[in-house]
Structure formats: C-alpha cells, structure tokens
Design an enzyme around this catalytic site. Structure first.
Site, PDB file in Angstrom:
ATOM      1  N   TYR A  53      -7.123  -4.589  17.907  1.00 58.59           N
ATOM      2  CA  TYR A  53      -7.205  -5.913  16.667  1.00 58.59           C
ATOM      3  C   TYR A  53      -6.885  -7.138  17.336  1.00 58.59           C
ATOM      4  CZ  TYR A  53      -5.044  -2.328  13.109  1.00 58.59           C
ATOM      5  OH  TYR A  53      -5.579  -0.867  12.116  1.00 58.59           O
ATOM      6  N   PRO A 217      -5.130   0.112   0.722  1.00 51.16           N
ATOM      7  CA  PRO A 217      -5.258  -0.237  -0.488  1.00 51.16           C
ATOM      8  C   PRO A 217      -5.447  -0.016  -1.706  1.00 51.16           C
ATOM      9  CG  PRO A 217      -2.837  -0.569   0.523  1.00 51.16           C
ATOM     10  CD  PRO A 217      -4.166  -0.363   1.896  1.00 51.16           C
ATOM     11  N   GLY A 221      -9.182  -5.362  -1.902  1.00 47.87           N
ATOM     12  CA  GLY A 221      -8.405  -6.592  -2.708  1.00 47.87           C
ATOM     13  C   GLY A 221      -9.110  -6.298  -4.146  1.00 47.87           C
ATOM     14  N   LEU A 222     -10.943  -5.235  -3.924  1.00 53.03           N
ATOM     15  CA  LEU A 222     -11.078  -4.872  -5.167  1.00 53.03           C
ATOM     16  C   LEU A 222      -9.748  -4.527  -5.931  1.00 53.03           C
ATOM     17  CD1 LEU A 222     -13.074  -4.240  -6.700  1.00 53.03           C
ATOM     18  CD2 LEU A 222     -13.438  -1.725  -5.817  1.00 53.03           C
ATOM     19  N   LEU A 223      -8.512  -3.792  -5.914  1.00 53.06           N
ATOM     20  CA  LEU A 223      -7.318  -3.271  -6.483  1.00 53.06           C
ATOM     21  C   LEU A 223      -6.537  -4.074  -6.458  1.00 53.06           C
ATOM     22  CD1 LEU A 223      -7.511   0.485  -5.620  1.00 53.06           C
ATOM     23  CD2 LEU A 223      -8.105  -0.235  -7.389  1.00 53.06           C
ATOM     24  N   GLY A 225      -6.719  -7.364  -8.401  1.00 54.46           N
ATOM     25  CA  GLY A 225      -6.920  -8.171  -9.870  1.00 54.46           C
ATOM     26  C   GLY A 225      -7.868  -9.175  -9.540  1.00 54.46           C
TER      27      GLY A 225
END
Length: 330
Positions: A53, A217, A221-223, A225
């Site tokens: 990272y 999770p 970012g799709l879930l 909003g």
C-alpha cells in the site's frame, strides 16, 4: 462497537475493520492519524494494511504512516489488532528480483522484517498472504510461519483472495504438520453485488474455522448511492462502479436498490455494510474511509438492524448463488 472472535481463535476483534489503503495515496499523514485516533475512540480495534500500500514508487508508505502513528504512544499499538499482507513485488516498478515476491520462505522472512521496521513494532498480530503462490508448497510456507511465531514476530496467519480449495489445502497440510494452527482468516471480495464467495470460499472458511473479512464492501462505491450522487452533481462513478453502470440492466438493478433504501430511510452505503454483518461466517467488513465523515457513517452501519422484510427485498434485487453445492450441482 460490537466485537467477535476472529474465526476459531481467542482473538477478539471489532465487527468493523479499518482499511488503510487510502492512507498516503488519497489521505495525507495527518488526516490518516486523525482517522485512526477516531477509530480507536469508536471502539474499532482491528486495522488492516499491506506492504504494497502506497503503490508505485511509494510502496510501503501506508505501513510507515501507521508506524509513525504507533510511535506517538498512548497505548496505540497495545489497543490495535494489526493485520498486514505480503506477496507482491516491493521493488521498483518492473520485474521483481528473484525471491523478492511471492511466498517463498526467504521472501516471507524478508517481508516480515521490512514490515516490522516500517510499522515500528516488534510483532504483527495477523500476517496475511495477499494471494496464492502456485510455485511454493505449503510445507515450506508453514515452516517459515512456524519460525516467525516462535520468534514472536507474528501471532496468526491469514489468507487473502484464496479459493476454497486452497483454504482447505493450506489447513490440511498445517494439521498434518502438527503444532501449526493454520489459516485463521480469509480476506475476500464479498458484497451484495459480488456474492460468488458464497459458492466455495465462505463454506470452506466456515468448515475450517476462518473468520471472513470482506474487502470492497461497497463494490468500489457502487453500493454507496452512486446514482443519487450523480443526479445531485456529486462525485461521479469511476472504475468498477462506472463499468457496471454502463450496462443498462445493472444500472436498473442499482437504481432499484437505491429506491428501496430511500423508501426505508436508510443510506445505501450503510445498508450494504449492515447486510454483510448479517452474513454467516463474516467477522467484519473492511471499511476504507478517506475522511472522518466516512468513518462515522461506517460506525452507524455497525449499529443498524435490517428487518427481515428488507433483507428479503435485498435478496430479490441481488440474488445470491444459493447453497453450495446445490447452486452449481443441480
């Protein structure tokens, strides 16, 4: 904050895992330290990172940011269950020098020593293999891990992105060796949209007593909003989320998801996290906040109770594969 045991171990961890991948590339050191302080204040004690990272020429930067935070004292290190990962090439961009990546005993030893130095600690709680290594036998991997455990440099070993059969293979070989606890956790891609882990990975993890730690999770970012944010002129979807929304059928599915949660008065991102916390075998999802506000939203999600009606509606929008092996056998 609620806590649970990490798999079959006696290690008690928070139901939310603080992901640190944004520390360095998107969040500067001062803000990263503030987020970690806030996480401890809310009761989050499980922090996840990886040696790569920081990415590119800054590989290792995230671990160094965490190490500088530990160095501030205040029992920060004592309060944290620290998980990091190794596998990838830590050298300059390009091909790795031989034995500077993958899971050879030599690279495991080298990687642990380097991470301990960057993290400014003398031990790692959960040391994870970031990917499978098809060229290194588990007998060699476990021999290296046993030495590190005996030296007090790591306490537990975990996997990431392992298929079910590799989880089984790893732990069967550990059992045959004796004296090796084997894998205690699996970090996998799992969310409402991406439920393939239910086919083999999660059943294998449950069978062998591994805690499941879902990454992404919110599916990039799709879930969270994303359609509503676009309409309101906010941040537009990118990467995995943008690719999904380009498909009309998938876009309609996400729109139905947002409409459902709007009817229930629940933020989409918080519902996605709360759903994962209802799933069998899940220890806690990894949340990677870029800001303190995003961390606050994740904490609210950990206290959210989803009704049976809402859970059923979510299954209708995002049907999983069904029980294994029936889902693929007939």
């Amino acid at each position: 904050m609620k806590y649970t045991q990490l798999g079959r171990t006696g290690l008690k961890v928070s139901r939310l895992v603080l992901g640190t991948m944004n520390f360095g590339p998107q969040t500067d050191e001062a803000d990263s330290h503030a987020i970690m302080d806030a996480a401890l204040e809310t009761g989050i004690n499980f922090f996840d990172t990886a040696n790569v990272y920081g990415w590119g020429e800054n590989k290792g930067r995230t671990e160094s940011i965490i190490g500088n935070w530990f160095a501030k004292g205040g029992e920060r290190r004592d309060k944290v269950v620290l998980a990091t990962k190794m596998y990838g090439n830590m050298g300059a961009e390009g091909a790795a020098w031989p034995n500077h990546d993958l899971l050879s005993a030599l690279n495991i030893r080298r990687s642990v020593e380097a991470s301990l130095k960057r993290l400014q600690t003398d031990y790692i709680d959960v040391y994870q293999f970031h990917h499978i290594d098809r060229s290194t036998p588990f007998e060699e991997i476990w021999q290296a891990i046993d030495v590190l455990v005996q030296q007090g440099k790591i306490l537990y070993a975990g996997s990431s992105n392992f298929p079910g059969y590799k989880i089984a293979q790893a732990n069967e070989i550990a059992a045959r060796r004796g004296g090796t606890i084997g894998l205690v956790s699996e970090q996998c891609l799992y969310n409402l949209v991406e439920r393939r882990a239910e086919m083999e990975v999660i059943p294998a993890a449950q069978e062998y007593g591994l805690g499941v730690i879902p990454w992404s999770p919110l599916q990039g970012g799709l879930l969270g909003g994303v359609i509503k944010k676009e309409v309101l002129g906010g941040r537009r979807a990118s990467g995995r989320a943008a690719e999904t929304l380009a498909d009309p059928t998938s876009r309609a599915q996400i729109q139905a998801y947002e409409d459902l949660l709007d009817k229930h008065g629940i933020e989409p991102g918080e519902a996605a996290l709360a759903w994962l916390l209802t799933r069998p075998g899940v220890t806690g999802p990894i949340v990677g906040p870029r800001t303190a506000e995003q961390l606050e939203s994740a904490v609210r999600a950990s206290e959210l109770e989803l009704s049976a009606e809402l859970l059923g509606s979510l299954d209708e929008i995002f049907p999983g594969p069904g029980p294994s092996p029936e889902a693929f056998a007939w």
